[in-house]
Structures are given as C-alpha cells and as structure tokens.
Design an enzyme around this catalytic site. Structure first.
Site, PDB file in Angstrom:
ATOM      1  N   ASP A  53       0.834  -1.210   0.000  1.00  0.00           N
ATOM      2  CA  ASP A  53       0.000   0.000   0.000  1.00  0.00           C
ATOM      3  C   ASP A  53       0.869   1.259   0.000  1.00  0.00           C
ATOM      4  O   ASP A  53       0.345   2.379  -0.065  1.00  0.00           O
ATOM      5  CB  ASP A  53      -1.025  -0.017   1.143  1.00  0.00           C
ATOM      6  CG  ASP A  53      -0.393  -0.051   2.512  1.00  0.00           C
ATOM      7  OD1 ASP A  53       0.848  -0.132   2.608  1.00  0.00           O
ATOM      8  OD2 ASP A  53      -1.147   0.009   3.511  1.00  0.00           O
ATOM      9  N   ASP A  92      -1.197  -6.120  -0.287  1.00  0.00           N
ATOM     10  CA  ASP A  92      -1.448  -5.503   1.021  1.00  0.00           C
ATOM     11  C   ASP A  92      -2.941  -5.285   1.231  1.00  0.00           C
ATOM     12  O   ASP A  92      -3.640  -4.803   0.332  1.00  0.00           O
ATOM     13  CB  ASP A  92      -0.766  -4.129   1.076  1.00  0.00           C
ATOM     14  CG  ASP A  92       0.415  -4.114   2.019  1.00  0.00           C
ATOM     15  OD1 ASP A  92       0.514  -5.007   2.884  1.00  0.00           O
ATOM     16  OD2 ASP A  92       1.245  -3.197   1.879  1.00  0.00           O
ATOM     17  N   LYS A 122      -1.138  -9.420   2.911  1.00  0.00           N
ATOM     18  CA  LYS A 122      -0.341  -8.954   4.057  1.00  0.00           C
ATOM     19  C   LYS A 122      -1.173  -7.965   4.842  1.00  0.00           C
ATOM     20  O   LYS A 122      -1.904  -7.154   4.246  1.00  0.00           O
ATOM     21  CB  LYS A 122       0.959  -8.298   3.577  1.00  0.00           C
ATOM     22  CG  LYS A 122       1.779  -7.697   4.721  1.00  0.00           C
ATOM     23  CD  LYS A 122       3.206  -7.351   4.318  1.00  0.00           C
ATOM     24  CE  LYS A 122       3.349  -6.001   3.661  1.00  0.00           C
ATOM     25  NZ  LYS A 122       2.880  -4.864   4.493  1.00  0.00           N
ATOM     26  N   GLU A 124      -1.113  -5.481   8.697  1.00  0.00           N
ATOM     27  CA  GLU A 124      -0.241  -4.896   9.720  1.00  0.00           C
ATOM     28  C   GLU A 124      -0.817  -5.106  11.121  1.00  0.00           C
ATOM     29  O   GLU A 124      -2.036  -5.014  11.309  1.00  0.00           O
ATOM     30  CB  GLU A 124      -0.087  -3.389   9.471  1.00  0.00           C
ATOM     31  CG  GLU A 124       0.572  -3.067   8.149  1.00  0.00           C
ATOM     32  CD  GLU A 124       0.758  -1.568   7.920  1.00  0.00           C
ATOM     33  OE1 GLU A 124       0.465  -0.762   8.837  1.00  0.00           O
ATOM     34  OE2 GLU A 124       1.202  -1.216   6.814  1.00  0.00           O
ATOM     35  N   GLU A 191       9.713  -4.178  10.125  1.00  0.00           N
ATOM     36  CA  GLU A 191      10.116  -2.877   9.558  1.00  0.00           C
ATOM     37  C   GLU A 191      10.679  -1.953  10.641  1.00  0.00           C
ATOM     38  O   GLU A 191      10.031  -1.723  11.676  1.00  0.00           O
ATOM     39  CB  GLU A 191       8.902  -2.213   8.874  1.00  0.00           C
ATOM     40  CG  GLU A 191       9.247  -0.837   8.302  1.00  0.00           C
ATOM     41  CD  GLU A 191       8.227  -0.288   7.326  1.00  0.00           C
ATOM     42  OE1 GLU A 191       7.275  -1.010   6.951  1.00  0.00           O
ATOM     43  OE2 GLU A 191       8.396   0.894   6.945  1.00  0.00           O
TER      44      GLU A 191
HETATM   45  O1  KIV Z   1       3.539  -1.284   1.610  1.00  0.00           O
HETATM   46  C1  KIV Z   1       4.715  -1.665   1.496  1.00  0.00           C
HETATM   47  O2  KIV Z   1       5.388  -1.450   0.487  1.00  0.00           O
HETATM   48  C2  KIV Z   1       5.301  -2.401   2.609  1.00  0.00           C
HETATM   49  C3  KIV Z   1       6.785  -2.572   2.640  1.00  0.00           C
HETATM   50  C4  KIV Z   1       7.428  -1.413   3.275  1.00  0.00           C
HETATM   51  C5  KIV Z   1       7.171  -3.828   3.323  1.00  0.00           C
HETATM   52  O3  KIV Z   1       4.601  -2.813   3.493  1.00  0.00           O
END
Ligand code: KIV
Length: 296
Positions: A53, A92, A122, A124, A191
């Site tokens: 994202d 994401d 993915k 968070e 991160e």
């Molecule tokens: O959104 C993204 O590009 C990420 C990376 C920083 C791992 O989550």
C-alpha cells in the site's frame, strides 16, 4: 529453446519460502505496482513481489498509506499479476479493510486473490489482528504479517520512527510475532526495528522474517522499488540502499525532449512515415480541381 533457467520458471510458493529459511538461504522481495516493473522484478529472479500500500505514497502522491482503498489495490494487483505469474505475489490489505468485521475482512482478503490474482495477503499489526489472521487463514488464504513500524498506524506511533527500541517494546514485539505465527501467518515483515531484536525474533520463529530496516539477520529482505531506484525522492528512509537515480535520469530525459521539440530537433526524418512520391503527386493533382478547406 528458452534461455531462462528452470529454477526461475518454477512458481515460488509459501513452501519455497519456508524451505529457504530452513536452508538459511536469503529470501528476496521487492514491491511492484505496475506491469513493466513486475516484468523486470520477475526477470531479476526475485522470490516475492509485494503490491504494497506504499503505492499510495510513491505512485498516487498521497501523504501516507491511509487513503489507499481496496479499488486502488485491486487495480495495481491485477497489473502486477499479468507481469509476474511465477513469483509469489502478495497484496497488502489497505487501512481498515480487516478491522471492521469478520465478514468484511474475509471479503476483502478474498477479493485480493480472486480479482487481484494475488497468492497471499499482508496485513499490519500484532495480537490485535490475530483473530483476523485466523479467519483469513481458515478460508485458505495465506497471510503475511507486518510488525515494527507499521505505516497504517503512523498517527498512533507519532510519526515514522523506529520501533522496539526499549526492552519492553522489543519483548512485546517478540510476543506479537509468536502470536502471529500461532494464528497461522506464513511469514512476517519486520520494519524499522533494531537489528539485534530482529535477529532474536528470527531465531525464535519457525516462519521466515523479511526485514526492511531490520538488519542483516532476518531470513529475507524487502525494499520499496521506487525508493531503491531513486524514483521517489520526496524522502528516503535511512535503511534504503539506492541502486539507481531514476528520478534525476527521468527529469533529464524530459528536459532534453522539451529542448529538442523547442529547437525543432525532434522529430527527425527517421521518426516520420513516408508517402510514395507518386501518391503525393496524385494528392496534389487532385487538390488542384477541388477546394479543400484548409485546416479541415
Ligand atoms: O507497503 C509496502 O510497500 C510495505 C513494505 C514497506 C514492506 O509494506
């Protein structure tokens, strides 16, 4: 005969990544948001492509990742999937797409696979997203976690700051990583955390860790492509290594183009299409008898 090695043609899966951790072979991951970049990342032999994202900031010009929507994600996921089918593709889940209800979480995760053609999603967060992770995994969708500096929580974290720097914060981060592993995550992005904390988490987990600003002792590394190419130069996190200066190169090319057009150097004869002499003569001849309005 193809010149591509057989290993590069094989689809990378969650099992490939786990096996790489077991063999202590580094996992490589880069972001991509469009078809040509996906092709290049694929051809370079990268294991994982993340449609992150971060696209909100580096492609769409948002100030942070919070404004990114499911529609934004799906649009870019589809483009990437057309360019890199053999890589392990991760999409994401955008801000608030997995926090409101189980049914909305499942629908959004499902759309990233069904419409976006991703292999995994993915999201968070730590213990607070464990239930969401369990539900998505139970639906047959692999989930990658993301801990440390989680950009969707930038307002709660008080800015883009490294995390896990006190004993207490580092312990909480390790606990969160174990919770995510137990909830069914197959890998976790770490991160902007101290390298020794990342190494400890990596040792304690069976699943791979993929670091960005987390030192060399993670199981893999990820960089945002626009950062490492110097394509996005509003700011560059200190943990990014710049492999090119494409923004500067692009600006130079655009300036050269403007100068060429202004000075009548472009287009030149080699950029033009020709018409046969007799055809042009015939055209001129035909115009003698007719009054064709000029500028029509
Ligand atoms: O959104 C993204 O590009 C990420 C990376 C920083 C791992 O989550």
């Amino acid at each position: 005969m193809s010149t591509t090695p057989a290993t590069a043609r094989k689809k990378v899966t969650v099992h490939t990544l786990r096996a790489k951790k077991e063999r202590s072979e580094p996992i490589t991951m880069l972001t991509a948001y469009d078809y040509p970049t996906a092709l290049a990342v694929d051809r370079a032999g990268t294991d994982v492509i993340l449609v992150g994202d971060t696209l909100g900031m580096v492609v769409l010009g948002y100030r942070d990742t919070l404004a990114v929507t499911m529609d934004d994600m799906l649009h870019h996921c589809r483009a990437v999937s057309r360019g890199a089918e053999r890589r392990h593709l991760v999409g994401d889940m955008p801000f608030m797409s997995y926090r409101v209800s189980k049914s909305e979480t499942l629908r959004n995760a499902g759309r990233l696979l069904q419409e976006g053609r991703m292999d995994a999603v993915k999201l968070e967060g730590g213990r607070e997203v464990a239930t969401a992770v369990e539900a998505i995994v139970a639906a047959g969708i692999p989930v990658m976690g993301h801990l440390g500096l989680t950009p969707q929580s930038v307002n709660r974290l008080g800015g883009w700051k490294a995390q896990g720097k006190s004993a207490e914060a580092a312990r909480r981060l390790l606990e969160d990583a174990l919770v995510l592993e137990n909830a069914g995550c197959y890998a976790i992005v770490l991160e902007a955390i101290p390298d020794r904390v990342a190494a400890l988490v990596t040792e304690r987990l069976k699943i791979p860790t993929i670091g960005t600003g987390a030192g060399a002792r993670c199981d893999g590394q990820v960089l945002v492509t626009h950062d490492m190419l110097g394509l996005f130069d509003d700011f560059t996190p200190r943990f990014v290594k710049r492999y090119a200066e494409l923004h500067a190169q692009m600006t130079r090319a655009f300036r050269d183009y403007v100068a060429d057009v202004t000075a009548h150097r472009f287009p030149a004869a080699e950029h033009a299409y020709a018409i046969k002499e007799e055809e042009f003569e015939a055209l001129l001849e035909s115009l003698k008898d007719e009054s064709v309005p000029s500028g029509a």
